[in-house]
Design a protein around this motif. Structure first.
Motif, PDB file in Angstrom:
ATOM      1  N   GLY A   1      38.717  25.493  49.783  1.00  0.00           N
ATOM      2  CA  GLY A   1      37.458  25.030  49.229  1.00  0.00           C
ATOM      3  C   GLY A   1      37.371  25.363  47.754  1.00  0.00           C
ATOM      4  O   GLY A   1      38.387  25.543  47.079  1.00  0.00           O
ATOM      5  N   TYR A   2      36.125  25.462  47.276  1.00  0.00           N
ATOM      6  CA  TYR A   2      35.917  25.733  45.855  1.00  0.00           C
ATOM      7  C   TYR A   2      34.742  26.679  45.681  1.00  0.00           C
ATOM      8  O   TYR A   2      33.647  26.428  46.197  1.00  0.00           O
ATOM      9  CB  TYR A   2      35.651  24.430  45.094  1.00  0.00           C
ATOM     10  N   GLY A   3      34.980  27.774  44.961  1.00  0.00           N
ATOM     11  CA  GLY A   3      33.909  28.693  44.593  1.00  0.00           C
ATOM     12  C   GLY A   3      33.348  28.297  43.243  1.00  0.00           C
ATOM     13  O   GLY A   3      34.072  28.293  42.239  1.00  0.00           O
ATOM     14  N   ALA A   4      32.063  27.958  43.206  1.00  0.00           N
ATOM     15  CA  ALA A   4      31.487  27.301  42.026  1.00  0.00           C
ATOM     16  C   ALA A   4      31.036  28.253  40.926  1.00  0.00           C
ATOM     17  O   ALA A   4      30.564  27.794  39.883  1.00  0.00           O
ATOM     18  CB  ALA A   4      30.309  26.425  42.463  1.00  0.00           C
TER      19      ALA A   4
ATOM     20  N   ARG B   1      36.389  15.779  40.707  1.00  0.00           N
ATOM     21  CA  ARG B   1      37.816  15.910  40.974  1.00  0.00           C
ATOM     22  C   ARG B   1      38.044  16.683  42.275  1.00  0.00           C
ATOM     23  O   ARG B   1      38.962  16.349  43.048  1.00  0.00           O
ATOM     24  CB  ARG B   1      38.511  16.622  39.800  1.00  0.00           C
ATOM     25  N   ALA B   2      37.220  17.687  42.531  1.00  0.00           N
ATOM     26  CA  ALA B   2      37.336  18.429  43.789  1.00  0.00           C
ATOM     27  C   ALA B   2      37.149  17.504  44.984  1.00  0.00           C
ATOM     28  O   ALA B   2      37.899  17.577  45.971  1.00  0.00           O
ATOM     29  CB  ALA B   2      36.316  19.563  43.817  1.00  0.00           C
TER      30      ALA B   2
ATOM     31  N   GLN C   1      49.284  30.650  43.424  1.00  0.00           N
ATOM     32  CA  GLN C   1      49.455  29.798  44.606  1.00  0.00           C
ATOM     33  C   GLN C   1      50.066  30.568  45.764  1.00  0.00           C
ATOM     34  O   GLN C   1      49.676  30.368  46.921  1.00  0.00           O
ATOM     35  CB  GLN C   1      50.335  28.597  44.253  1.00  0.00           C
ATOM     36  N   ILE C   2      50.996  31.448  45.464  1.00  0.00           N
ATOM     37  CA  ILE C   2      51.608  32.255  46.519  1.00  0.00           C
ATOM     38  C   ILE C   2      50.566  33.153  47.174  1.00  0.00           C
ATOM     39  O   ILE C   2      50.515  33.274  48.407  1.00  0.00           O
ATOM     40  CB  ILE C   2      52.774  33.094  45.956  1.00  0.00           C
ATOM     41  N   GLY C   3      49.712  33.794  46.360  1.00  0.00           N
ATOM     42  CA  GLY C   3      48.676  34.659  46.909  1.00  0.00           C
ATOM     43  C   GLY C   3      47.702  33.911  47.788  1.00  0.00           C
ATOM     44  O   GLY C   3      47.291  34.409  48.852  1.00  0.00           O
TER      45      GLY C   3
ATOM     46  N   THR D   1      38.822  24.715  35.265  1.00  0.00           N
ATOM     47  CA  THR D   1      39.727  23.688  34.746  1.00  0.00           C
ATOM     48  C   THR D   1      40.284  22.835  35.887  1.00  0.00           C
ATOM     49  O   THR D   1      40.548  23.329  36.992  1.00  0.00           O
ATOM     50  CB  THR D   1      40.904  24.305  33.980  1.00  0.00           C
ATOM     51  N   ALA D   2      40.485  21.570  35.602  1.00  0.00           N
ATOM     52  CA  ALA D   2      41.027  20.660  36.607  1.00  0.00           C
ATOM     53  C   ALA D   2      42.450  21.032  36.985  1.00  0.00           C
ATOM     54  O   ALA D   2      42.845  20.894  38.149  1.00  0.00           O
ATOM     55  CB  ALA D   2      40.969  19.228  36.088  1.00  0.00           C
ATOM     56  N   ALA D   3      43.229  21.515  36.020  1.00  0.00           N
ATOM     57  CA  ALA D   3      44.620  21.871  36.319  1.00  0.00           C
ATOM     58  C   ALA D   3      44.695  22.991  37.345  1.00  0.00           C
ATOM     59  O   ALA D   3      45.481  22.923  38.302  1.00  0.00           O
ATOM     60  CB  ALA D   3      45.342  22.283  35.037  1.00  0.00           C
ATOM     61  N   HIS D   4      43.886  24.025  37.172  1.00  0.00           N
ATOM     62  CA  HIS D   4      43.885  25.118  38.142  1.00  0.00           C
ATOM     63  C   HIS D   4      43.294  24.671  39.481  1.00  0.00           C
ATOM     64  O   HIS D   4      43.738  25.131  40.545  1.00  0.00           O
ATOM     65  CB  HIS D   4      43.106  26.310  37.589  1.00  0.00           C
ATOM     66  N   LEU D   5      42.308  23.810  39.442  1.00  0.00           N
ATOM     67  CA  LEU D   5      41.749  23.269  40.680  1.00  0.00           C
ATOM     68  C   LEU D   5      42.837  22.559  41.483  1.00  0.00           C
ATOM     69  O   LEU D   5      42.960  22.750  42.704  1.00  0.00           O
ATOM     70  CB  LEU D   5      40.609  22.306  40.352  1.00  0.00           C
ATOM     71  N   GLU D   6      43.641  21.762  40.804  1.00  0.00           N
ATOM     72  CA  GLU D   6      44.724  21.040  41.476  1.00  0.00           C
ATOM     73  C   GLU D   6      45.784  22.002  42.008  1.00  0.00           C
ATOM     74  O   GLU D   6      46.323  21.801  43.108  1.00  0.00           O
ATOM     75  CB  GLU D   6      45.327  20.023  40.507  1.00  0.00           C
ATOM     76  N   GLU D   7      46.092  23.050  41.235  1.00  0.00           N
ATOM     77  CA  GLU D   7      47.044  24.058  41.713  1.00  0.00           C
ATOM     78  C   GLU D   7      46.530  24.752  42.974  1.00  0.00           C
ATOM     79  O   GLU D   7      47.279  24.985  43.926  1.00  0.00           O
ATOM     80  CB  GLU D   7      47.299  25.101  40.628  1.00  0.00           C
ATOM     81  N   ASN D   8      45.245  25.098  42.970  1.00  0.00           N
ATOM     82  CA  ASN D   8      44.662  25.772  44.132  1.00  0.00           C
ATOM     83  C   ASN D   8      44.725  24.874  45.362  1.00  0.00           C
ATOM     84  O   ASN D   8      45.055  25.328  46.461  1.00  0.00           O
ATOM     85  CB  ASN D   8      43.219  26.169  43.840  1.00  0.00           C
TER      86      ASN D   8
END
Length: 313
Positions: free
Chosen positions: A33-36, A55-56, A256-258, A277-284
């Motif tokens: 999910g996403y923590g806002a 994006r989420a 990502q490993i964690g 950031t969108a980049a980190h959102l996509e990585e998560n």
């Protein structure tokens, strides 16, 4: 002809759920999910905050964690603007603290029953909802973070009574707990608990017994600070040799490993990593697809728990 995809594998918009489907009470949500909370960092660029939430949704994230005290209401206001009913996003909020911009810390406890009710009402207003799917009672029994003292030390039964009333009134759909001890969880079980949010990560596994109890009771385990390191003195998942070695071997980031380890560790884990950031959102979101071989998993499991219980305020 069947595609092999279950209806639970995709969101209301048809996007695959990152990490697959998980249960939050009786609701099916993406396990990633996403923590806002970190949306507050975009206070001066509201359009970017709205775009990040859109994006989420595109990524299949349909579990968003928030609170009215995030950004003194800014975060909930952006959620109200960005998310649409047809997105099918499950919004989870929390009560038990309120914004205190002029205080020594940006938050102060608000644990009394009347304060809990007022906080739910504020969340309903700021989110523009008639009903919040899940509301977590942040008890402040364990750290890291602020603790309740003096008149803010309130009996659990009194708090659960008002939370149950709010559920019966239809203002909240389900009750969760946050920052609680094992004893408090056990006492709260008869009220019907959908999820528990405690600080927990690969390097901070103090609540293993509580996690097991949640799994046995069908309660979602939603760790905050999933990568450790939120405050000075807290160990960081991304600094562990086993994590960095796994990341290099798999072509992934240590973060990502964690996150992937948490998903693999127990089937009732739901993640709510935050980012601006969108980049980190996509990585998560992509962390939900990581698989470990037995050797890598064994090396990660062997990382020692190093929890530091930090008290602020």
């Amino acid at each position: 002809m069947s595609t092999g995809t279950s209806s639970s594998d995709v969101t209301a918009t048809g996007a695959p759920r990152p990490g697959g489907p998980g249960l939050l009470g009786d609701l099916t949500v993406s396990r990633v999910g996403y923590g806002a909370m970190q949306l507050e960092r975009l206070r001066d660029d509201r359009a970017a905050a709205v775009a990040l939430l859109r994006r989420a949704v595109e990524l299949g994230i349909d579990h968003v964690d928030t609170a009215d005290f995030y950004g003194a209401g800014f975060v909930n206001d952006v959620l109200r603007e960005a998310l649409r009913p047809e997105d099918g996003v499950v919004i989870v909020s929390k009560v038990g603290a309120v914004s205190d911009p002029g205080g020594p810390l940006p938050l102060r406890p608000a644990q009394r029953p009347g304060e809990l009710r007022a906080s739910v009402e504020e969340n309903l207003k700021s989110l523009g909802l008639d009903r919040i799917p899940v509301v977590n009672l942040r008890r402040l029994d364990v750290g890291p973070g602020i603790r309740a003292t003096g008149p803010q030390v309130v009996d659990l039964d009194d708090q659960l009574a008002v939370m149950t009333e709010l559920r019966d009134e239809g203002k909240i759909g389900a009750i969760g707990l946050s920052a609680v001890s094992l004893d408090v969880l056990r006492r709260a079980l008869p009220a019907g608990i959908a999820c528990v949010q405690n600080a927990y990560s690969l390097v901070g596994r103090d609540f293993e017994e509580m996690l097991a109890l949640c799994a046995a009771e069908g309660i979602a385990w939603v760790p905050y600070f999933p990568l450790g390191g939120a405050f000075p003195g807290m160990p960081k998942v991304v600094e562990q040799p086993a994590v960095t070695e796994a990341a290099a071997r798999l072509g992934r980031t240590p973060s990502q490993i964690g996150l992937a380890w948490l998903l693999r560790h127990a089937p009732n884990v739901l993640l709510i990593p935050g980012t601006a950031t969108a980049a980190h959102l996509e990585e998560n979101a992509a962390a939900g697809a990581i698989a470990f071989d037995e050797e890598t998993l064994a090396a990660l499991d062997a990382v020692p728990s190093q929890t530091t219980d930090i008290l602020l305020g």
